[in-house]
Design a protein around this motif. Structure first.
Motif, PDB file in Angstrom:
ATOM      1  N   PRO A 662     -85.190  -1.777 -25.312  1.00 47.03           N
ATOM      2  CA  PRO A 662     -84.004  -1.990 -26.154  1.00 47.03           C
ATOM      3  C   PRO A 662     -82.845  -2.641 -25.411  1.00 47.03           C
ATOM      4  N   ILE A 663     -82.197  -3.581 -26.085  1.00 43.71           N
ATOM      5  CA  ILE A 663     -80.953  -4.196 -25.611  1.00 43.71           C
ATOM      6  C   ILE A 663     -79.907  -3.865 -26.667  1.00 43.71           C
ATOM      7  N   LEU A 664     -79.009  -2.935 -26.368  1.00 47.69           N
ATOM      8  CA  LEU A 664     -78.075  -2.427 -27.374  1.00 47.69           C
ATOM      9  C   LEU A 664     -76.636  -2.835 -27.055  1.00 47.69           C
ATOM     10  N   LEU A 665     -75.911  -3.158 -28.108  1.00 50.84           N
ATOM     11  CA  LEU A 665     -74.487  -3.495 -28.011  1.00 50.84           C
ATOM     12  C   LEU A 665     -73.708  -2.598 -28.958  1.00 50.84           C
ATOM     13  N   SER A 666     -72.713  -1.903 -28.417  1.00 51.15           N
ATOM     14  CA  SER A 666     -71.867  -1.036 -29.238  1.00 51.15           C
ATOM     15  C   SER A 666     -70.412  -1.475 -29.110  1.00 51.15           C
ATOM     16  N   VAL A 667     -69.816  -1.869 -30.231  1.00 45.42           N
ATOM     17  CA  VAL A 667     -68.433  -2.350 -30.247  1.00 45.42           C
ATOM     18  C   VAL A 667     -67.529  -1.305 -30.891  1.00 45.42           C
ATOM     19  N   ASN A 668     -66.466  -0.938 -30.183  1.00 40.33           N
ATOM     20  CA  ASN A 668     -65.456  -0.045 -30.744  1.00 40.33           C
ATOM     21  C   ASN A 668     -64.402  -0.926 -31.420  1.00 40.33           C
ATOM     22  N   PHE A 669     -64.371  -0.907 -32.746  1.00 40.61           N
ATOM     23  CA  PHE A 669     -63.483  -1.807 -33.488  1.00 40.61           C
ATOM     24  C   PHE A 669     -62.027  -1.350 -33.458  1.00 40.61           C
ATOM     25  N   ASN A 670     -61.788  -0.126 -32.983  1.00 41.60           N
ATOM     26  CA  ASN A 670     -60.415   0.358 -32.842  1.00 41.60           C
ATOM     27  C   ASN A 670     -60.011   0.496 -31.377  1.00 41.60           C
ATOM     28  N   GLY A 671     -60.935   0.170 -30.468  1.00 43.10           N
ATOM     29  CA  GLY A 671     -60.704   0.437 -29.059  1.00 43.10           C
ATOM     30  C   GLY A 671     -60.366  -0.789 -28.243  1.00 43.10           C
ATOM     31  N   GLY A 672     -59.977  -0.525 -26.994  1.00 45.13           N
ATOM     32  CA  GLY A 672     -59.653  -1.579 -26.050  1.00 45.13           C
ATOM     33  C   GLY A 672     -60.496  -1.446 -24.795  1.00 45.13           C
ATOM     34  N   HIS A 673     -59.832  -1.403 -23.635  1.00 42.87           N
ATOM     35  CA  HIS A 673     -60.550  -1.364 -22.361  1.00 42.87           C
ATOM     36  C   HIS A 673     -60.993   0.046 -21.981  1.00 42.87           C
ATOM     37  N   GLY A 674     -60.493   1.037 -22.695  1.00 42.76           N
ATOM     38  CA  GLY A 674     -60.940   2.409 -22.470  1.00 42.76           C
ATOM     39  C   GLY A 674     -59.963   3.309 -21.759  1.00 42.76           C
ATOM     40  N   PHE A 675     -58.881   2.753 -21.201  1.00 42.46           N
ATOM     41  CA  PHE A 675     -57.934   3.574 -20.450  1.00 42.46           C
ATOM     42  C   PHE A 675     -57.231   4.603 -21.339  1.00 42.46           C
ATOM     43  N   ASP A 676     -56.954   4.239 -22.572  1.00 36.46           N
ATOM     44  CA  ASP A 676     -56.213   5.124 -23.468  1.00 36.46           C
ATOM     45  C   ASP A 676     -57.077   5.628 -24.621  1.00 36.46           C
ATOM     46  N   ALA A 677     -58.385   5.670 -24.395  1.00 36.65           N
ATOM     47  CA  ALA A 677     -59.291   6.160 -25.434  1.00 36.65           C
ATOM     48  C   ALA A 677     -59.088   7.661 -25.644  1.00 36.65           C
ATOM     49  N   THR A 678     -59.378   8.121 -26.849  1.00 33.95           N
ATOM     50  CA  THR A 678     -59.235   9.537 -27.150  1.00 33.95           C
ATOM     51  C   THR A 678     -60.333  10.346 -26.465  1.00 33.95           C
ATOM     52  N   LYS A 679     -60.125  11.648 -26.362  1.00 35.20           N
ATOM     53  CA  LYS A 679     -61.124  12.532 -25.760  1.00 35.20           C
ATOM     54  C   LYS A 679     -62.442  12.434 -26.510  1.00 35.20           C
ATOM     55  N   GLU A 680     -62.371  12.395 -27.833  1.00 34.08           N
ATOM     56  CA  GLU A 680     -63.580  12.319 -28.652  1.00 34.08           C
ATOM     57  C   GLU A 680     -64.355  11.028 -28.383  1.00 34.08           C
ATOM     58  N   THR A 681     -63.621   9.919 -28.268  1.00 37.31           N
ATOM     59  CA  THR A 681     -64.262   8.632 -27.989  1.00 37.31           C
ATOM     60  C   THR A 681     -64.919   8.640 -26.615  1.00 37.31           C
ATOM     61  N   ARG A 682     -64.231   9.199 -25.623  1.00 39.80           N
ATOM     62  CA  ARG A 682     -64.782   9.268 -24.271  1.00 39.80           C
ATOM     63  C   ARG A 682     -66.054  10.115 -24.240  1.00 39.80           C
ATOM     64  N   ASN A 683     -66.013  11.253 -24.916  1.00 37.13           N
ATOM     65  CA  ASN A 683     -67.173  12.145 -24.924  1.00 37.13           C
ATOM     66  C   ASN A 683     -68.373  11.504 -25.610  1.00 37.13           C
ATOM     67  N   GLU A 684     -68.129  10.788 -26.698  1.00 32.13           N
ATOM     68  CA  GLU A 684     -69.208  10.097 -27.407  1.00 32.13           C
ATOM     69  C   GLU A 684     -69.829   9.024 -26.514  1.00 32.13           C
ATOM     70  N   GLU A 685     -68.982   8.237 -25.863  1.00 29.66           N
ATOM     71  CA  GLU A 685     -69.486   7.168 -25.006  1.00 29.66           C
ATOM     72  C   GLU A 685     -70.274   7.740 -23.837  1.00 29.66           C
ATOM     73  N   LEU A 686     -69.763   8.810 -23.246  1.00 29.38           N
ATOM     74  CA  LEU A 686     -70.454   9.468 -22.140  1.00 29.38           C
ATOM     75  C   LEU A 686     -71.851   9.905 -22.565  1.00 29.38           C
ATOM     76  N   ALA A 687     -71.945  10.564 -23.711  1.00 28.28           N
ATOM     77  CA  ALA A 687     -73.236  11.052 -24.206  1.00 28.28           C
ATOM     78  C   ALA A 687     -74.173   9.890 -24.529  1.00 28.28           C
ATOM     79  N   ASN A 688     -73.632   8.836 -25.119  1.00 26.97           N
ATOM     80  CA  ASN A 688     -74.456   7.668 -25.456  1.00 26.97           C
ATOM     81  C   ASN A 688     -75.061   7.033 -24.208  1.00 26.97           C
ATOM     82  N   ILE A 689     -74.223   6.833 -23.210  1.00 26.58           N
ATOM     83  CA  ILE A 689     -74.668   6.161 -21.987  1.00 26.58           C
ATOM     84  C   ILE A 689     -75.703   6.995 -21.240  1.00 26.58           C
TER      85      ILE A 689
END
Length: 705
Positions: A662-689
């Motif tokens: 698999p070659i997967l691409l996930s785009v956060n349409f409300n996000g930026g570079h990640g420095f100011d991401a919410t806790k929920e967004t960070r936790n989701e990305e961590l689990a995904n990766i």
């Protein structure tokens, strides 16, 4: 992979560019057009497809659950600590109950904590990403942003009555562009104003102006102190970042710097009394070629850290009244075995840090007799940061951390002659998960026999039989070091039986300025060749096998990982990159691109174009190659790396790979570079990766449902 799920394809539409006689084919250039509905729909479908795959991985939810438990078990998370010279403490705090960062204050370390400001009181989507109190702590500037955009507004707060003084300063990015600098008399401050913040505009982040803001009942119109149009005599370019600062609350001078996404800057100075004049006469202090990394003012002297004729840095002194950086007095000579990574001034001399290979830090003092002595720290440290109130004060603080020890702050007690814990809160965030670890610091021979530091961390009892999943991380750009630190990646990876490794490749700052320049523009291939050598070492020494190595990085590290898997696809089972750069010959045409060209090169120069093409991972992808499994993330609001950088790389890999991985691409349409991401967004990305990486390296607990 689930055959019911259909990978969304983007129609190939080859374009051709001829640059200095080189014909460059770009089959997915149209993905760069974010106004095109076909492209936007493809981004959305790619993200839906990726989420459908990731959600089917077993044990993914357990990572989120454990992360939430760890955060609930943690009392607090403290960041952005600022201590004034009169012992007023300002910091941001969040916890499991209030995941948004709120501003707190203490009048002295041991006094009661007071909540000063909650960004939600203005708007429920607001995030604090920066704070700066005045010298006397009576007022504080707060940087406000939304949706991980980073660029936002400034709010000025009266600390005594907690009332907002002003909230009308727009288009600011203090967390990235030098910050806020208060006037010595606390009557106002300087900040950077960005005239154009629309990423669709060609003038995005161009012609930034340093402004003077005076707190006089809002009647004072902000004045330009430094800009391209205001100061043509300085020869600034439209992509430059100007800054005006004051080194202390008793400063008689102000200092101006002109820089960008680069390690060093041109510096100027002027008498403070000229700040309200219609035109400030800026005198040259030093050039970026003087390789000055940091300096402090001590009376009429400048104490500075430089790499000029000292690849591992040295500390020198020159006169502020008649500065001469070429023939300065040497205070601390270069150490050929370790890099001077930090220093500060106190009443009791200069305290400085020397770090070997980026992972072994030690503290030293240079006293008034010019004697150097080693200072014992409370614990062995991979990283040490030093800070003080200035050369007129005794106060000294150190921040220490390591691969298995979280950040801790200590203050030096001169009476007891030892450091005492200075943490505002105890934090057992990872207690129990970082015990019984083996930490190995080795050096690996790269392609040209240069020794590259490699950090390897794993649980005691781990069998080195070639069957372990290894998360191999690296970066190698902008002179940034991969400093020892506890991270969510490390904790969860090791907790699930994996081995965590960091390759300190050239292009970073781990072994000084020469190490940085050895992975810069023409020499950039050293970065990914060092990374490849690290992977080979892990395989040869039975830590893992090729199919179980996960190549991981972010942002500028996309060049590192992208080229590693393009040149040696057989060496990696998985590649995971968040908000990464891959298409370097197009990077300068993206928002903030002209600044990136200073680090990587520009296509307008024939030689630098060749360097860029050599580091362009997107253009190296070939059809019919067995590429590893890849997971890429991007943010539509990213101010640093364009969303189409990882998108184009994903599209070409999907069309080219023969591995059926698999070659997967996930785009956060409300996000930026990640420095100011919410806790929920960070936790989701961590689990995904992590779940994707474990699944693709054959971990028995992570399978596709």
């Amino acid at each position: 992979m689930d055959k019911k799920l259909v990978l969304p394809k983007y129609p190939i539409n080859k374009t051709f560019d001829t640059i200095f006689g080189e014909r460059v084919v770009d089959p997915y250039k149209y993905i760069e057009n974010l106004e095109d509905t076909v492209a936007l729909n493809w981004y959305k479908k790619q993200t839906v497809f990726s989420n459908q795959i990731i959600s089917k991985i077993t044990n993914r939810d357990e990572i989120i659950e454990l992360q939430n438990k760890l955060q609930i078990g943690s009392s607090t998370n403290i960041s952005n600590l600022e201590i004034t010279s009169n012992d007023k403490y300002f910091y941001l705090k969040s916890n499991a109950v209030n995941s948004n960062k709120r501003l707190f204050y203490r009048n002295g370390f041991n006094n009661k904590e007071i909540l000063l400001f909650d960004p939600k009181q203005i708007d429920n989507t607001n995030i604090i990403n920066y704070i700066k109190p005045s010298w006397d702590g009576s007022k504080i500037v707060i940087g406000i942003t939304k949706n991980d955009i980073e660029i936002g507004d400034l709010v000025v707060l009266n600390v005594v009555n907690k009332k907002v003084i002003e909230s009308k300063i727009k288009n600011c990015w203090p967390s990235a562009l030098g910050g806020i600098r208060w006037l010595p008399n606390n009557s106002g401050f300087t900040y950077e104003f960005i005239p154009e913040i629309d990423k669709k505009s060609k003038k995005y982040l161009h012609n930034i102006e340093t402004m003077l803001h005076v707190l006089v009942g809002n009647s004072f119109k902000d004045k330009i102190l430094l800009s391209k149009s205001n100061n043509p005599e300085l020869g600034m370019e439209e992509q430059d970042f100007p800054e005006v600062n004051f080194k202390s609350n008793i400063s008689k001078y102000m200092f101006a710097s002109v820089s960008g996404a680069s390690y060093y800057a041109d510096y100027y100075y002027s008498n403070l009394n000229s700040i309200l004049k219609s035109k400030i006469e800026w005198k040259k202090l030093y050039n970026k070629e003087d390789l000055v990394k940091r300096f402090y003012i001590d009376g009429n002297d400048i104490i500075f850290l430089t790499a000029k004729n000292a690849k591992n840095f040295k500390i020198c002194k020159t006169s502020l009244l008649n500065p001469n950086f070429t023939e300065a007095e040497l205070l601390v000579k270069e150490d050929t075995t370790a890099v001077i990574t930090d220093f500060t001034l106190t009443k009791n001399g200069i305290f400085f840090v020397k770090t070997k290979n980026g992972v072994n830090a030690k503290l030293y003092q240079l006293n008034s007799k010019k004697e150097i002595s080693k200072i014992k720290t409370p614990k062995k440290a991979g990283y040490i940061n030093v800070s003080s109130k200035g050369s007129s004060y005794d106060n000294l603080w150190i921040e220490v951390r390591g691969w298995a020890s979280q950040k801790e702050q200590y203050q030096f007690d001169y009476i007891k002659n030892k450091f005492v814990n200075h943490k505002l809160y105890s934090n057992a965030f990872y207690k129990g998960l970082l015990s019984d670890l083996i930490i190995e610091e080795v050096e690996v021979l790269s392609h040209d026999n240069v020794k590259v530091p490699l950090s390897i961390i794993y649980k005691k009892g781990t069998k080195l039989d070639g069957n372990n999943s290894v998360l191999l991380r690296g970066y190698g750009a902008f002179g940034v070091s991969m400093k020892p630190a506890v991270s969510n990646y490390l904790v969860h990876w090791i907790n699930n039986g994996g081995i965590y490794a960091v390759s300190h490749v050239r292009g970073g700052g781990e072994k000084g300025n020469a190490w940085y320049k050895a992975g810069y523009k023409k020499t950039k291939p050293n970065s990914w060749k060092d990374f490849i050598a690290s992977a080979e070492y892990l395989i040869d020494n039975k830590y893992t096998s090729a199919k179980k190595i996960v190549a991981n990085s972010a942002s500028g590290g996309g060049i590192l990982v992208g080229n590693a898997i393009a040149e040696r696809p057989d060496l990696f089972g998985v590649a995971v990159v968040t908000v990464g750069i891959f298409n370097t010959i197009r990077s300068e045409f993206a928002p903030n691109g002209k600044n990136l060209s200073r680090e990587f090169g520009t296509v307008s120069d024939s030689l630098e174009f060749k360097y860029l093409l050599k580091m362009d991972a997107y253009n190296k992808i070939k059809k019919g190659i067995n590429y590893p499994a890849v997971y890429l993330t991007a943010g539509l609001n990213d101010s640093r790396v364009a969303v189409w950088q990882p998108a184009k790389f994903a599209a070409k890999l999907q069309e080219s790979t023969a591995s059926n991985k698999p070659i997967l691409l996930s785009v956060n349409f409300n996000g930026g570079h990640g420095f100011d991401a919410t806790k929920e967004t960070r936790n989701e990305e961590l689990a995904n990766i992590l779940s994707f990486a474990f699944w693709q390296t054959g971990h028995p607990d992570f399978k596709l449902k």
